[in-house]
Write a protein that holds these residues in place. Structure first.
Motif, PDB file in Angstrom:
ATOM      1  N   ARG A  19      42.867  78.565  23.566  1.00 21.61           N
ATOM      2  CA  ARG A  19      42.077  78.837  24.781  1.00 21.61           C
ATOM      3  C   ARG A  19      40.655  79.479  24.471  1.00 21.61           C
ATOM      4  O   ARG A  19      39.741  79.065  25.067  1.00 21.61           O
ATOM      5  CB  ARG A  19      42.965  79.783  25.787  1.00 21.61           C
ATOM      6  CG  ARG A  19      42.441  79.850  27.076  1.00 21.61           C
ATOM      7  CD  ARG A  19      43.264  80.597  28.081  1.00 21.61           C
ATOM      8  NE  ARG A  19      42.765  80.788  29.523  1.00 21.61           N
ATOM      9  CZ  ARG A  19      42.282  81.820  30.263  1.00 21.61           C
ATOM     10  NH1 ARG A  19      42.214  82.915  29.469  1.00 21.61           N
ATOM     11  NH2 ARG A  19      41.999  81.804  31.370  1.00 21.61           N
ATOM     12  N   TYR A  23      37.310  77.751  25.532  1.00 22.13           N
ATOM     13  CA  TYR A  23      36.477  78.509  26.661  1.00 22.13           C
ATOM     14  C   TYR A  23      35.062  78.498  25.738  1.00 22.13           C
ATOM     15  O   TYR A  23      34.079  78.441  26.549  1.00 22.13           O
ATOM     16  CB  TYR A  23      36.929  79.937  26.665  1.00 22.13           C
ATOM     17  CG  TYR A  23      36.110  80.765  27.455  1.00 22.13           C
ATOM     18  CD1 TYR A  23      35.535  80.517  28.806  1.00 22.13           C
ATOM     19  CD2 TYR A  23      35.365  81.710  26.681  1.00 22.13           C
ATOM     20  CE1 TYR A  23      34.530  81.168  29.294  1.00 22.13           C
ATOM     21  CE2 TYR A  23      34.496  82.590  27.451  1.00 22.13           C
ATOM     22  CZ  TYR A  23      34.195  82.170  28.952  1.00 22.13           C
ATOM     23  OH  TYR A  23      33.219  83.054  29.391  1.00 22.13           O
ATOM     24  N   TYR A  29      36.652  79.166  32.134  1.00 25.14           N
ATOM     25  CA  TYR A  29      38.208  79.199  31.833  1.00 25.14           C
ATOM     26  C   TYR A  29      38.874  77.902  32.588  1.00 25.14           C
ATOM     27  O   TYR A  29      39.957  77.807  32.059  1.00 25.14           O
ATOM     28  CB  TYR A  29      38.486  80.495  32.724  1.00 25.14           C
ATOM     29  CG  TYR A  29      38.106  81.800  31.987  1.00 25.14           C
ATOM     30  CD1 TYR A  29      38.784  82.245  30.575  1.00 25.14           C
ATOM     31  CD2 TYR A  29      36.870  82.557  32.382  1.00 25.14           C
ATOM     32  CE1 TYR A  29      38.179  83.507  29.921  1.00 25.14           C
ATOM     33  CE2 TYR A  29      36.608  83.622  31.902  1.00 25.14           C
ATOM     34  CZ  TYR A  29      37.199  84.252  30.648  1.00 25.14           C
ATOM     35  OH  TYR A  29      36.759  85.205  30.006  1.00 25.14           O
ATOM     36  N   ASP A  33      41.759  75.874  30.327  1.00 26.92           N
ATOM     37  CA  ASP A  33      43.072  75.784  30.692  1.00 26.92           C
ATOM     38  C   ASP A  33      43.203  74.179  30.743  1.00 26.92           C
ATOM     39  O   ASP A  33      44.458  73.876  30.194  1.00 26.92           O
ATOM     40  CB  ASP A  33      43.409  76.662  31.921  1.00 26.92           C
ATOM     41  CG  ASP A  33      43.257  77.900  31.765  1.00 26.92           C
ATOM     42  OD1 ASP A  33      43.449  78.367  30.615  1.00 26.92           O
ATOM     43  OD2 ASP A  33      43.194  78.692  32.748  1.00 26.92           O
ATOM     44  N   THR A 284      43.008  86.825  34.628  1.00 21.32           N
ATOM     45  CA  THR A 284      41.639  86.269  34.118  1.00 21.32           C
ATOM     46  C   THR A 284      40.896  87.089  34.240  1.00 21.32           C
ATOM     47  O   THR A 284      39.917  87.187  33.477  1.00 21.32           O
ATOM     48  CB  THR A 284      41.557  84.831  34.970  1.00 21.32           C
ATOM     49  OG1 THR A 284      42.769  83.757  34.731  1.00 21.32           O
ATOM     50  CG2 THR A 284      40.267  84.222  34.423  1.00 21.32           C
TER      51      THR A 284
END
Length: 296
Positions: A19, A23, A29, A33, A284
């Motif tokens: 991730r 990113y 984000y 994902d 998040t």
């Protein structure tokens, strides 16, 4: 434990790193994902016995997914390095130095990365920020190792020479105009600052919160595309939003009493907003770098 459960548990040990890579390459984000989830689906459909190094395999797969996503979102042509003979001497400053310099500007680096071609961005992120060897990156960008080294070198020069203050000023101007127009219900003002092909993405928590807010916003969906749809969704909204720096990007936050409950991160190109990401998921948000700015 079934084979699928074991594989899922093994994949989860790599999820945080994947991730982080996604990113840095993609800049949001939500996209990160999506890329990690796609990597999981590909792993689930692959014979595990054919994978010698799961960490390297997953990094390569996520990198290819990210590169495809970058290329599909870009509206301008890439300026790739096609002539492998046109190579410059490598920089005398190694990746450790560049990584330290990158950390010194924090997530503001994302602003500069948007100016790179997809292949430059991928080579720079994987090598300079995550230490991947050029031999591993080269097959992903479909270049030789030397040409991939040059991609990273060219990206490095752009990062060093980028005028962050000017970029921030353009971001601030666009986002401030967006928030003012949203608060006042100025549809024409919203359309002036939104790119015609703007995309809005919101997490499920943000969608539910928008619909439940006073006056409601049932027209804010998980994804919206086009200036008209996005302008209509924000017309008369954002009354409590405050200007903020969100992971290096100027955006808006709803933070009563200083606690950030939701974020609106904006990406700017040519003075217009081309992408908005809404987030209200507290896990998040906890991982974001947020600095509250003055109300525009």
């Amino acid at each position: 434990m079934s084979d699928e459960e074991f594989l899922a548990k093994e994949f989860d040990t790599h999820r945080t790193r994947l991730r982080a890579v996604a990113y840095r390459v993609l800049g949001t984000y939500g996209d990160a994902d999506d890329a990690v989830q796609e990597a999981w689906l590909r792993l689930a459909g692959t014979d595990r016995s054919s994978i010698d190094n799961l960490s390297g395999w997953l990094t390569t797969v996520v990198s290819r997914i990210c590169l495809d996503m970058l290329r599909s979102r870009r509206t301008r042509g890439e300026q790739e390095l096609d002539d492998e003979a046109d190579l410059e001497e490598p920089t005398t400053e190694g990746p450790e130095y560049v990584a330290v310099q990158s950390d010194s500007v924090g997530a503001a680096l994302l602003v500069v990365l948007d100016s790179l071609t997809p292949a430059e961005r991928l080579a720079f992120v994987l090598h300079d920020l995550f230490g991947a060897p050029f031999e591993q990156i080269a097959p992903v960008v479909e270049k030789s190792s030397d040409a991939t080294r040059q991609l990273a070198s060219r990206a490095r020069r752009k990062v060093r020479s980028a005028a962050l203050p000017e970029a921030r000023d353009r971001q601030r101007t666009a986002v401030s105009a967006f928030l003012r127009a949203s608060r006042s219900g100025d549809l024409a003002g919203l359309l002036r600052v939104l790119d015609p092909d703007i995309e809005l993405r919101a997490d499920r928590v943000a969608v539910a919160a928008a619909a439940a807010a006073p006056g409601g916003a049932p027209d804010i969906d998980h994804r919206l595309r086009g200036a008209q749809a996005v302008a209509a969704a924000f017309q008369g909204r954002a009354k409590g939003a405050q200007l903020a720096l969100i992971d290096g990007l100027i955006g808006g936050v709803y933070a009563p009493g200083g606690k950030v409950l939701s974020t609106i991160a904006a990406r700017i190109r040519d003075g217009r907003i081309v992408r908005i990401d809404m987030c209200a998921d507290q896990d998040t948000i906890a991982g974001m770098e947020i600095e509250l700015l003055e109300v525009p």
